[in-house]
Design a protein around this motif. Structure first.
Motif, PDB file in Angstrom:
ATOM      1  N   GLY B 277       0.824   3.116   6.581  1.00  0.00           N
ATOM      2  CA  GLY B 277      -0.398   3.830   6.241  1.00  0.00           C
ATOM      3  C   GLY B 277      -0.471   4.138   4.758  1.00  0.00           C
ATOM      4  O   GLY B 277      -1.502   3.942   4.115  1.00  0.00           O
ATOM      5  N   ALA B 280      -1.149   1.040   2.703  1.00  0.00           N
ATOM      6  CA  ALA B 280      -2.558   0.661   2.752  1.00  0.00           C
ATOM      7  C   ALA B 280      -3.364   1.568   1.826  1.00  0.00           C
ATOM      8  O   ALA B 280      -4.246   1.111   1.094  1.00  0.00           O
ATOM      9  CB  ALA B 280      -3.082   0.745   4.177  1.00  0.00           C
ATOM     10  N   LEU B 284      -5.650   0.767  -1.959  1.00  0.00           N
ATOM     11  CA  LEU B 284      -7.102   0.942  -2.046  1.00  0.00           C
ATOM     12  C   LEU B 284      -7.632   0.773  -3.462  1.00  0.00           C
ATOM     13  O   LEU B 284      -8.641   0.113  -3.677  1.00  0.00           O
ATOM     14  CB  LEU B 284      -7.489   2.334  -1.552  1.00  0.00           C
ATOM     15  CG  LEU B 284      -7.607   2.493  -0.047  1.00  0.00           C
ATOM     16  CD1 LEU B 284      -8.190   3.849   0.290  1.00  0.00           C
ATOM     17  CD2 LEU B 284      -8.486   1.387   0.522  1.00  0.00           C
ATOM     18  N   ILE B 287      -7.948  -2.915  -4.665  1.00  0.00           N
ATOM     19  CA  ILE B 287      -8.307  -3.867  -3.613  1.00  0.00           C
ATOM     20  C   ILE B 287      -9.047  -5.090  -4.147  1.00  0.00           C
ATOM     21  O   ILE B 287      -8.880  -6.199  -3.682  1.00  0.00           O
ATOM     22  CB  ILE B 287      -9.110  -3.141  -2.509  1.00  0.00           C
ATOM     23  CG1 ILE B 287      -9.537  -4.129  -1.447  1.00  0.00           C
ATOM     24  CG2 ILE B 287     -10.268  -2.379  -3.059  1.00  0.00           C
ATOM     25  CD1 ILE B 287     -10.126  -3.472  -0.248  1.00  0.00           C
ATOM     26  N   ARG B 288      -9.863  -4.882  -5.187  1.00  0.00           N
ATOM     27  CA  ARG B 288     -10.644  -6.021  -5.694  1.00  0.00           C
ATOM     28  C   ARG B 288      -9.774  -7.064  -6.371  1.00  0.00           C
ATOM     29  O   ARG B 288     -10.050  -8.249  -6.328  1.00  0.00           O
ATOM     30  CB  ARG B 288     -11.691  -5.521  -6.683  1.00  0.00           C
ATOM     31  CG  ARG B 288     -12.844  -4.866  -5.956  1.00  0.00           C
ATOM     32  CD  ARG B 288     -13.738  -4.104  -6.898  1.00  0.00           C
ATOM     33  NE  ARG B 288     -14.467  -3.105  -6.127  1.00  0.00           N
ATOM     34  CZ  ARG B 288     -15.786  -3.016  -6.110  1.00  0.00           C
ATOM     35  NH1 ARG B 288     -16.517  -3.821  -6.828  1.00  0.00           N
ATOM     36  NH2 ARG B 288     -16.379  -2.103  -5.363  1.00  0.00           N
ATOM     37  N   PHE B 291      -5.829  -7.956  -3.317  1.00  0.00           N
ATOM     38  CA  PHE B 291      -6.175  -7.787  -1.912  1.00  0.00           C
ATOM     39  C   PHE B 291      -4.945  -7.846  -0.999  1.00  0.00           C
ATOM     40  O   PHE B 291      -4.858  -7.151  -0.003  1.00  0.00           O
ATOM     41  CB  PHE B 291      -7.175  -8.877  -1.520  1.00  0.00           C
ATOM     42  CG  PHE B 291      -7.704  -8.722  -0.136  1.00  0.00           C
ATOM     43  CD1 PHE B 291      -8.421  -7.586   0.211  1.00  0.00           C
ATOM     44  CD2 PHE B 291      -7.485  -9.700   0.822  1.00  0.00           C
ATOM     45  CE1 PHE B 291      -8.910  -7.433   1.489  1.00  0.00           C
ATOM     46  CE2 PHE B 291      -7.973  -9.542   2.100  1.00  0.00           C
ATOM     47  CZ  PHE B 291      -8.690  -8.412   2.428  1.00  0.00           C
ATOM     48  N   LEU B 294      -3.147  -4.816   0.392  1.00  0.00           N
ATOM     49  CA  LEU B 294      -3.712  -4.163   1.561  1.00  0.00           C
ATOM     50  C   LEU B 294      -3.483  -5.003   2.803  1.00  0.00           C
ATOM     51  O   LEU B 294      -3.199  -4.488   3.880  1.00  0.00           O
ATOM     52  CB  LEU B 294      -5.213  -3.962   1.350  1.00  0.00           C
ATOM     53  CG  LEU B 294      -5.896  -3.385   2.573  1.00  0.00           C
ATOM     54  CD1 LEU B 294      -5.649  -1.894   2.611  1.00  0.00           C
ATOM     55  CD2 LEU B 294      -7.370  -3.681   2.566  1.00  0.00           C
ATOM     56  N   LEU B 295      -3.599  -6.319   2.610  1.00  0.00           N
ATOM     57  CA  LEU B 295      -3.583  -7.223   3.758  1.00  0.00           C
ATOM     58  C   LEU B 295      -2.298  -7.098   4.570  1.00  0.00           C
ATOM     59  O   LEU B 295      -2.339  -6.956   5.798  1.00  0.00           O
ATOM     60  CB  LEU B 295      -3.752  -8.657   3.250  1.00  0.00           C
ATOM     61  CG  LEU B 295      -3.868  -9.696   4.364  1.00  0.00           C
ATOM     62  CD1 LEU B 295      -5.186  -9.496   5.104  1.00  0.00           C
ATOM     63  CD2 LEU B 295      -3.777 -11.099   3.803  1.00  0.00           C
ATOM     64  N   SER B 298      -1.748  -3.834   6.539  1.00  0.00           N
ATOM     65  CA  SER B 298      -2.767  -3.750   7.591  1.00  0.00           C
ATOM     66  C   SER B 298      -2.418  -4.680   8.740  1.00  0.00           C
ATOM     67  O   SER B 298      -2.509  -4.303   9.917  1.00  0.00           O
ATOM     68  CB  SER B 298      -4.138  -4.146   7.049  1.00  0.00           C
ATOM     69  OG  SER B 298      -4.476  -3.325   5.976  1.00  0.00           O
ATOM     70  N   ILE B 301       0.468  -3.228  10.803  1.00  0.00           N
ATOM     71  CA  ILE B 301       0.056  -2.175  11.742  1.00  0.00           C
ATOM     72  C   ILE B 301      -0.645  -2.803  12.942  1.00  0.00           C
ATOM     73  O   ILE B 301      -0.315  -2.535  14.095  1.00  0.00           O
ATOM     74  CB  ILE B 301      -0.946  -1.186  11.094  1.00  0.00           C
ATOM     75  CG1 ILE B 301      -0.366  -0.562   9.838  1.00  0.00           C
ATOM     76  CG2 ILE B 301      -1.343  -0.101  12.083  1.00  0.00           C
ATOM     77  CD1 ILE B 301      -1.391   0.230   9.046  1.00  0.00           C
ATOM     78  N   SER B 302      -1.621  -3.658  12.649  1.00  0.00           N
ATOM     79  CA  SER B 302      -2.436  -4.198  13.723  1.00  0.00           C
ATOM     80  C   SER B 302      -1.617  -5.031  14.694  1.00  0.00           C
ATOM     81  O   SER B 302      -1.749  -4.897  15.913  1.00  0.00           O
ATOM     82  CB  SER B 302      -3.573  -5.036  13.146  1.00  0.00           C
ATOM     83  OG  SER B 302      -4.286  -4.268  12.207  1.00  0.00           O
TER      84      SER B 302
END
Lengths: 327, 325, 306
Positions: B277, B280, B284, B287-288, B291, B294-295, B298, B301-302
């Motif tokens: 968490g 991630a 933030l 992120i631009r 990326f 973050l990927l 994420s 977790i998923s």
């Protein structure tokens, strides 16, 4: 016969399950005249209900009528579209089910459930239909119908719910009423009331009734004809008198021996031993062979042919053949 | 073979065998049966494999990595994924792979520890309530009802706020020096989740025990002269353990979910310890441009929650004897 | 039925009382003084402030003052944002959260329920499989991941939607998707399983035997029974959307109460944290009560329990 209301010819129905194809009905044929009451008897899984659901085209999704014809009121039901079938159900054929506790939708009022089928099948508008619903409830003997109309199924007792079911099935004055074990789930005293009601209504409305039951006493009470089913086939049919006083098939005889009688003395009731056949791998010969006390070699090898011994009374049993040939 | 007419119509003389009454499938023990069903469920077995892999990666991954989770490599900041750093590096030049792997330790440990706390409280509370029944039961269940209607996440957050400050002070005491490594953030996550999520477990245990006490087959077993121990082993345990295991299994992803949520809003583990968490959340800002930062967390977790959910579903299907076909 | 409602209501009030009490004592369990993030304040000033907020009084007195104030819906004054009443903060920021929340819940119901029905009707066909794969993914991906990914892909890369703020409905689409992704999946699974069960019920067969069209059978007879579980899920759904908004509002820079709440936690603005917690708790408990009432209206069988 021209004045037959319903004629079922050589009906075969199967179910596709994970375990394999279930041969639920094998060559079922019988007919019902106008205003006639026919009892269909047999134990659980003998194909009684499947026959009725095949007629109504209400089989579960995995159930299929493979072949055979169902002629109702000179219409071949298998040729009707789904839409035409809908117009027939609840209108020309009414049906009531075994368990009144679960057969009514718990979240709608009785009135709502009665009115919707009246509105669907007749030209009455909602308020006229409501009036009709009140009359129906009155007819099936439910007191203060106006008030009861606004109540939900859980506010009714089992017997009262079955009365509601009957009212619903009769709402469009059907030519045929199919009653699938209408009293099995009820107390004995309530059973008698429901049967009286059905007898009464049959006279009044001049409709035909198919009564599915495993209670032979009930059959004797209201039916003119009896169809005995076993393992997905009809093993014997005839008038009520034929069946009770001159049974031909060992299974029918067995069934009759299971009914207690006042004059039996110290005789014991004779249960039919064994289990019904496996319908996924149905026996090659007679479905009853495993449990039949007078089984012969041929019974294991060939299916018996249904033969009439007199007009309207026949059985599917090799004994009959053997007897007539004097073996 | 052609049989003559006479032979065909000869009565069959046979002994009535009762073979039809013998059960058609061999009987298996409850667990054997459940395991067999579970094995047939490809999705569940695949998920189990994924879970095992994640555990192995969490345990051994950080040991095998040449970097440590807090090691800042000068000159290697903000690198995209490469052979040297498969998941890239962050703005401080830390290897993301080892940070994500270390995050797995945090997340899985939260799942496991929170479950153990839940299970303990839930079984005791529910067990006592169900066993005594009557007044005790109704009072204890009223309390559970109230706790149940309190919005959980709100209280996890509130508990976190309180616990973290308390623990910060406590951890300074020499007695707790061993716990210092875990950090007040992580310990308070364990406690906050453990102390709030037990309610459903207590309800299930209590419901099971209460209904099992009344079950006819328990009465039947007693009538047949089964000893209490036998009833416990043969009937009560298999029948209530199944749903307890399934609830626990489905609680793990819930706990992991909550942990990542808390870390994301900045209430979780203390920096520089990474959690999925917080990784991630850290990503933030960039992120631009980056990326991938973050990927990977994420995805981690998923995939983990998905695997636990699918395995839990499979387990439920396997352990519920009523589903038996 | 009326008695049942009264009972439920009394129950909700009691729950609220418990919640307020727990919150109060939890907040007071925080060690040190509440200004410890502002270093080196002279003791005299600290005393002054403590007196101003009534923190020098005995705990029991503070508790009763707080209870009384809560009854008056007065949650005190922000400690960080000097002199700003928590009520003001709530009235300013909550409408933003409420707008997003209502939009999200609408999405949940209008996508989740049809998806579940479709799945149940096409059980074991590809439509069902696909919907359930999406739904299983949906309950496994945290809202903030969905938020950040959609914001990046649909907002930044493809420029289909605005990336931050909540000026128009259009701005709300991405945050609402992020907030409702999980509940949509959950509702779809819920509706599917209850619909599958309901379709096997005797009363559905009765409805068909009456000659009702398939549409009436499904959308009248089956639907009302199968959405009952959704009604029970409404309470947790509202709570979920509310707590989900804590991160979603931060990510999309929406000036809602959730974002303010999170900020208050990291700022250690305890009166705001406590006030907002209690406000949320009151809100959720009342929502749960409303859901109870709704359930009673929808399911006639509940009246019996009275």
């Amino acid at each position: 016969m021209k004045n037959n209301l319903l004629e079922i010819n050589n009906l075969y129905t199967t179910f596709r399950t994970y375990a394999g194809k279930v041969y639920a009905l094998n060559n079922v044929s019988f007919s019902i005249g106008k205003g006639e009451a026919v009892g269909v008897v047999g134990e659980s899984g003998s194909g009684k209900s499947v026959t009725m659901l095949s007629i109504m085209r209400l089989l579960a999704e995995n159930g299929f009528v493979e072949s055979g014809s169902i002629i109702f009121d000179n219409k071949n039901l298998s040729e009707l579209t789904d839409k035409q079938m809908q117009d027939l159900r609840g209108n020309e054929i009414g049906m009531i089910f075994q368990d009144p506790m679960t057969s009514l939708n718990p979240v709608f009022t009785i009135g709502n459930q009665l009115v919707e089928s009246i509105v669907k099948h007749t030209k009455l508008n909602r308020s006229e239909a409501k009036q009709k619903a009140v009359e129906l409830l009155k007819m099936v003997g439910i007191p203060s119908p106006e008030k009861r109309l606004k109540q939900y199924p859980h506010e009714f007792s089992g017997g009262m719910r079955q009365r509601v079911m009957i009212a619903m099935a009769l709402s469009c004055e059907p030519k045929l009423l199919i009653a699938d074990e209408p009293t099995t789930a009820l107390d004995v005293t309530i059973q008698a009331q429901i049967i009286e009601l059905m007898k009464d209504l049959k006279e009044k409305l001049n409709m035909s009734i198919i009564l599915i039951t495993h209670d032979l006493g009930l059959v004797a009470d209201i039916c003119e004809k009896v169809v005995v089913m076993y393992g997905g086939t009809i093993v014997e049919q005839g008038t009520t008198e034929d069946i009770f006083y001159n049974p031909q098939h060992p299974y029918t005889k067995g069934l009759l021996k299971c009914i207690p009688r006042m004059n039996m003395g110290r005789e014991r009731l004779k249960p039919i031993e064994g289990q019904p056949p496996d319908m996924i791998n149905p026996p090659k010969g007679c479905p009853f062979v495993e449990r039949c006390s007078s089984a012969m070699k041929i019974c294991e090898l060939q299916k018996p042919i249904y033969t009439e011994i007199k007009k309207g009374h026949g059985a599917a049993c090799w004994l009959h053949e053997a007897g007539s040939k004097g073996v | 073979m052609q049989l003559s007419r006479e032979e065909l119509f000869k009565p069959l003389n046979r002994q009535r065998d009762n073979k039809a009454e013998v059960a058609t499938r061999p009987s298996l023990t409850y667990w054997g049966d459940a395991w067999k069903r579970l094995k047939q469920n490809k999705v569940a077995m695949f998920s189990l494999a994924v879970i095992v892999l994640i555990f192995l990666a969490a345990i051994f991954g950080p040991m095998l990595s040449p970097y440590s989770y807090s090691q800042q490599i000068r000159g290697e900041e903000n690198l995209g994924p490469s052979l040297q750093h498969p998941f890239g590096t962050d703005s401080l030049g830390r290897d993301m792979l080892v940070r994500v792997l270390y995050g797995a330790r945090i997340s899985l440990s939260v799942g496991v520890v929170a479950c153990i706390i839940n299970l303990t409280i839930g079984i005791f509370y529910g067990g006592i309530s169900g066993y005594f029944g009557g007044r005790v039961d109704s009072i204890m269940m009223r309390i559970v009802d109230i706790i149940y209607s309190i919005p959980t996440m709100l209280y996890v957050i509130l508990l976190m706020v309180v616990l973290k400050d308390r623990l910060d002070n406590l951890l300074k005491l020499p007695v707790f020096s061993g716990l210092q490594a875990a950090g007040s953030g992580l310990i308070s996550i364990y406690l906050a989740i453990g102390l709030t999520y037990w309610v459903s477990m207590a309800r299930i245990v209590r419901g099971q025990i209460l209904s099992l006490k009344e079950q006819e087959y328990v009465t039947a077993a007693k009538t047949l002269g089964a000893s209490s121990f036998r009833i416990l082993v043969r009937h009560l345990i298999p029948n209530s353990l199944g749903s307890i295991i399934v609830t626990t299994m489905l609680l793990i992803p819930d706990a992991i979910f909550t942990e990542s949520f808390l870390s994301f809003i900045g209430l979780g583990v203390d920096a520089p310890v990474p959690s999925w968490g917080s990784l991630a959340n850290d990503a933030l800002g960039s992120i631009r441009t980056h990326f991938y930062l973050l990927l990977f967390p994420s995805l981690a977790i998923s995939i983990t929650i998905l695997a636990f959910n699918l395995f839990g579903d499979g387990l439920r299907d396997a352990l519920d004897p009523r589903m038996r076909k | 039925m009326f008695g049942y409602m009264i009972k439920r209501f009394a129950y909700s009030i009691f729950t609220l009382f418990v919640i307020i009490t727990i919150t109060f004592f939890l907040m007071h369990a925080i060690p040190g003084n509440v200004y410890n993030s502002e270093k080196n304040l002279p003791p005299a000033i600290v005393e002054n402030i403590r007196a101003k907020y009534g923190l020098d009084k005995p705990l029991s007195e503070q508790y009763f003052t707080m209870l009384k104030n809560t009854l008056k819906l007065d949650f005190g004054i922000s400690m960080k944002n000097r002199g700003r009443p928590v009520n003001d903060i709530i009235t300013e920021h909550f409408p933003h959260s409420a707008r997003l929340g209502i939009f999200s819940i609408t999405l949940c119901l209008f996508i989740g329920i049809p998806l579940g029905i479709l799945s149940a009707l096409k059980k074991d066909k590809w439509q069902d499989r696909l919907a359930m794969i999406i739904a299983t993914l949906g309950v496994s991906v945290p809202g903030f991941v969905v938020a950040v990914l959609t914001q990046y892909l649909l907002g930044v890369k493809l420029k289909w939607f605005p990336v931050i703020g909540d000026k128009t409905i259009y701005h709300l689409i991405l945050p609402a998707i992020a907030l409702s992704f999980l509940p949509i999946s959950f509702i779809a699974r819920l509706v599917r399983s209850s619909m599958v069960e309901v379709l096997e019920q005797d009363y559905i067969r009765t409805a068909r035997a009456k000659g009702l069209s398939e549409r009436v059978v499904i959308y009248k007879h089956a639907l009302k029974n199968s959405i009952m579980p959704v009604v029970t899920y409404l309470g947790p759904l509202i709570a979920g959307v509310l707590t989900g908004s804590f991160v979603i509002e931060s990510i999309f820079n929406i000036p809602g109460l959730g974002r303010y709440f999170v900020t208050s936690i990291s700022n250690r603005d305890y009166t705001v944290t406590m006030g907002v917690t209690i406000f949320y708790a009151v809100f959720l408990v009342l929502m749960n009560f409303a859901v109870d009432v709704l359930y009673t209206v929808l399911d006639p069988r509940i009246k019996l329990k009275n």
